[in-house]
Design a protein around this motif. Structure first.
Motif, short mmCIF file in Angstrom:
data_model
loop_
_atom_site.label_atom_id
_atom_site.label_comp_id
_atom_site.label_asym_id
_atom_site.label_seq_id
_atom_site.Cartn_x
_atom_site.Cartn_y
_atom_site.Cartn_z
N ALA A 57 -91.74 -36.88 -4.29
CA ALA A 57 -91.18 -37.70 -3.01
C ALA A 57 -91.14 -39.17 -3.47
O ALA A 57 -92.11 -39.80 -4.44
CB ALA A 57 -92.05 -37.38 -2.06
N LYS A 84 -99.42 -31.28 -8.81
CA LYS A 84 -100.87 -31.58 -8.29
C LYS A 84 -102.01 -30.90 -9.08
O LYS A 84 -101.89 -29.68 -9.25
CB LYS A 84 -100.79 -31.32 -6.69
N THR A 92 -109.30 -36.76 -2.77
CA THR A 92 -110.60 -36.54 -3.09
C THR A 92 -110.67 -35.12 -4.10
O THR A 92 -111.59 -35.02 -4.89
CB THR A 92 -111.40 -36.03 -1.68
N ASP A 150 -99.89 -32.21 2.24
CA ASP A 150 -101.35 -32.06 2.32
C ASP A 150 -101.64 -30.97 3.06
O ASP A 150 -102.21 -31.35 4.17
CB ASP A 150 -101.79 -33.51 2.62
N SER A 158 -107.98 -33.80 -5.83
CA SER A 158 -106.86 -33.85 -6.77
C SER A 158 -106.28 -34.98 -7.08
O SER A 158 -106.31 -35.94 -6.68
CB SER A 158 -105.66 -32.91 -6.17
N ALA A 188 -91.65 -30.67 -5.06
CA ALA A 188 -90.56 -31.71 -5.34
C ALA A 188 -91.22 -32.96 -5.18
O ALA A 188 -92.40 -33.20 -4.57
CB ALA A 188 -89.69 -31.66 -3.89
N1 LIG Z 1 -95.01 -34.55 -3.86
C1 LIG Z 1 -95.41 -35.98 -4.12
N2 LIG Z 1 -94.61 -36.79 -4.37
C2 LIG Z 1 -95.02 -38.21 -4.37
N3 LIG Z 1 -96.01 -38.51 -4.29
C3 LIG Z 1 -97.40 -37.62 -3.74
C4 LIG Z 1 -96.83 -36.08 -3.89
N4 LIG Z 1 -97.80 -35.68 -3.51
C5 LIG Z 1 -98.73 -36.20 -3.18
N5 LIG Z 1 -98.40 -37.57 -3.50
C6 LIG Z 1 -99.16 -38.99 -3.41
O1 LIG Z 1 -100.59 -38.81 -4.47
C7 LIG Z 1 -101.46 -39.25 -3.45
C8 LIG Z 1 -102.52 -38.20 -3.31
O2 LIG Z 1 -101.95 -37.26 -2.27
P1 LIG Z 1 -102.82 -35.84 -2.10
O3 LIG Z 1 -102.26 -35.21 -1.03
O4 LIG Z 1 -103.09 -34.97 -3.47
O5 LIG Z 1 -104.22 -36.64 -1.57
P2 LIG Z 1 -104.64 -37.35 -0.27
O6 LIG Z 1 -104.19 -36.61 1.05
O7 LIG Z 1 -104.72 -38.75 -0.43
O8 LIG Z 1 -106.14 -36.96 -0.25
P3 LIG Z 1 -107.09 -35.53 -0.09
O9 LIG Z 1 -107.02 -34.73 -1.53
O10 LIG Z 1 -108.43 -36.23 -0.13
O11 LIG Z 1 -106.69 -34.71 0.99
C9 LIG Z 1 -100.92 -39.94 -2.36
O12 LIG Z 1 -100.75 -41.31 -2.28
C10 LIG Z 1 -99.60 -39.09 -2.28
O13 LIG Z 1 -98.64 -40.09 -1.39
#
Ligand SMILES: Nc1ncnc2c1ncn2[C@@H]1O[C@H](COP(=O)(O)OP(=O)(O)OP(=O)(O)O)[C@@H](O)[C@H]1O
Length: 398
Positions: free
Chosen positions: A94, A39, A20, A212, A22, A92
């Motif tokens: 993932a 991010k 939502t 998150d 980022s 890092a």
């Molecule tokens: N360090 C990372 N490495 C690989 N993928 C990542 C990483 N961080 C986030 N992601 C992926 O990016 C996507 C967005 O993650 P993010 O944590 O930004 O948002 P969210 O939890 O889906 O939503 P919100 O911002 O609404 O809480 C997800 O599919 C997540 O698996």
């Protein structure tokens, strides 16, 4: 955005995903020659998540093993664009989330040893953040990421594209055919998939990063009365006693629901097309009566139960034991992936039951969970085969 170099350092190679507030990009750090996740927050969003991560990584005590599962913020900067200022931070990279690995699988099951190791790491991470006075506030398996192996950094960007596919931008068009405003990107890129199907994930590859922290809070300083976790992970006090404020036990409830889904195939409380009332009924069917003060407050109870608290006739009720068989043991058997023997089942059920007490104060703490029989006899030994506890942290052995 692909191929841009941010801060003269991070070359954008692909998109990882978005939420939502980022979008997260896969970038090559040109200084270290390693891949990282950058991010990028929406314009004018706050940098709370990075602040929480900095606090968790730098506040004492530093020697909790679970600190190894908390991402550290490697860099922070602000990007200026047509929509405003975007806070960015680097962590890092993932492979995928635990729920992503399940979604990529037809079987939707982890090998038993992998499941045990994932659960140990998740509990250690929660113990670590709780010990520092922080509640995660959005614990679910979509926020449990799996680390990539170190040799991933040896891939060049070209090799990365060969193996996982190049970015395939798709044009953004308005349905009314009018031109785009200058603040709208001309194209968007579907995310890359670096993950594996759940049953293919080995124990040595199961290295957790709890992510998150956008909903994290410190209950001693901040009154939080709602939960934004997915419905089937929301603790019941968020529904029945929000005015009391949520705290550490709220994470323990969501942690138990996450453990369940790592052990088995389907969520403990079925959430497909479910309303909050359906979930409460599922919880009562599984765990027994609500505390009387909550029961009286629950206006829709008559749709599911009669006055004496018995399920209404014709309603399918599944007990705690039925759920273990149908969500965990049977799908494992069907997929040809060993389940849990009678002794282990009793120990794991005992642990989960004590984490899922309706009364928040009666729930185990994360520290108590680590001391449970199931942890000591089954889960920790599997985890320790592949990880060491040296240097005040836990490091991968294999
Ligand atoms: N360090 C990372 N490495 C690989 N993928 C990542 C990483 N961080 C986030 N992601 C992926 O990016 C996507 C967005 O993650 P993010 O944590 O930004 O948002 P969210 O939890 O889906 O939503 P919100 O911002 O609404 O809480 C997800 O599919 C997540 O698996």
């Amino acid at each position: 955005m692909i191929d841009d170099v941010l801060q003269s350092r991070y070359r954008v190679a692909h998109k990882l995903g978005y939420g939502t507030y980022s979008t997260t990009w896969l970038c090559r750090d040109c200084q270290t020659n390693k891949y990282v996740a950058v991010k990028v927050g929406t314009a004018e969003s706050n940098s709370r998540e990075a602040d929480v991560l900095d606090y968790l990584n730098h506040s004492s005590p530093l020697d909790y093993p679970g600190r190894a599962m908390i991402p550290s913020v490697q860099d922070r900067f602000v990007l200026h664009g047509p929509n405003g200022h975007h806070p960015c931070y680097v962590t890092a990279l993932a492979m995928c989330s635990v729920s992503g690995a399940k979604d990529a699988s037809y079987k939707r099951i982890f090998q038993a040893k992998t499941a045990r190791s994932l659960i140990v790491q998740l509990v250690l991470a929660v113990e670590c953040i709780h010990s520092k006075g922080v509640v995660h506030g959005d614990l679910h398996t979509g926020n449990v990421l799996l680390r990539l192996p170190a040799d991933f950094d040896q891939l060049s960007i070209e090799q990365l594209y060969e193996r996982y596919g190049s970015p395939a931008p798709e044009p953004v068009v308005r349905l009314d055919g009018k031109p785009l405003e200058s603040s709208i990107p001309v194209s968007v890129v579907p995310p890359i998939w670096l993950g594996k199907a759940s049953e293919q994930l080995t124990t040595s590859e199961s290295n957790v990063l709890l992510s998150d922290f956008g909903e994290a809070y410190r209950p001693l300083n901040e009154h939080r009365c709602s939960s934004h976790a997915p419905l089937s992970f929301v603790p019941p006090e968020a529904r029945f006693e929000p005015e009391q404020g949520l705290s550490f036990p709220a994470d323990i409830w969501s942690l138990a629901c996450s453990i369940w889904i790592i052990l088995g195939q389907r969520p403990l409380f079925e959430d497909i097309l479910a309303t909050p009332d359906d979930i409460t009924a599922e919880q009562v069917d599984t765990l027994g009566n609500l505390p009387l003060r909550w029961w009286k407050k629950w206006e829709a109870r008559h749709e599911y139960f009669d006055e004496s608290g018995q399920p209404k006739q014709g309603r399918q009720v599944r007990s705690w034991d039925d759920r273990f068989e149908n969500h965990i043991q049977f799908p494992r058997q069907k997929a040809g992936i060993p389940g849990f023997d009678v002794e282990e089942k009793a120990a794991v059920m005992d642990m989960l039951r004590s984490m899922l007490s309706f009364e928040p104060k009666k729930r185990l703490t994360a520290h108590d969970v680590l001391k449970c029989e199931w942890m000591e006899k089954w889960a920790l030994p599997d985890f320790e085969k592949f990880h060491s506890w040296e240097h005040g942290g836990c490091e991968k052995l294999a």
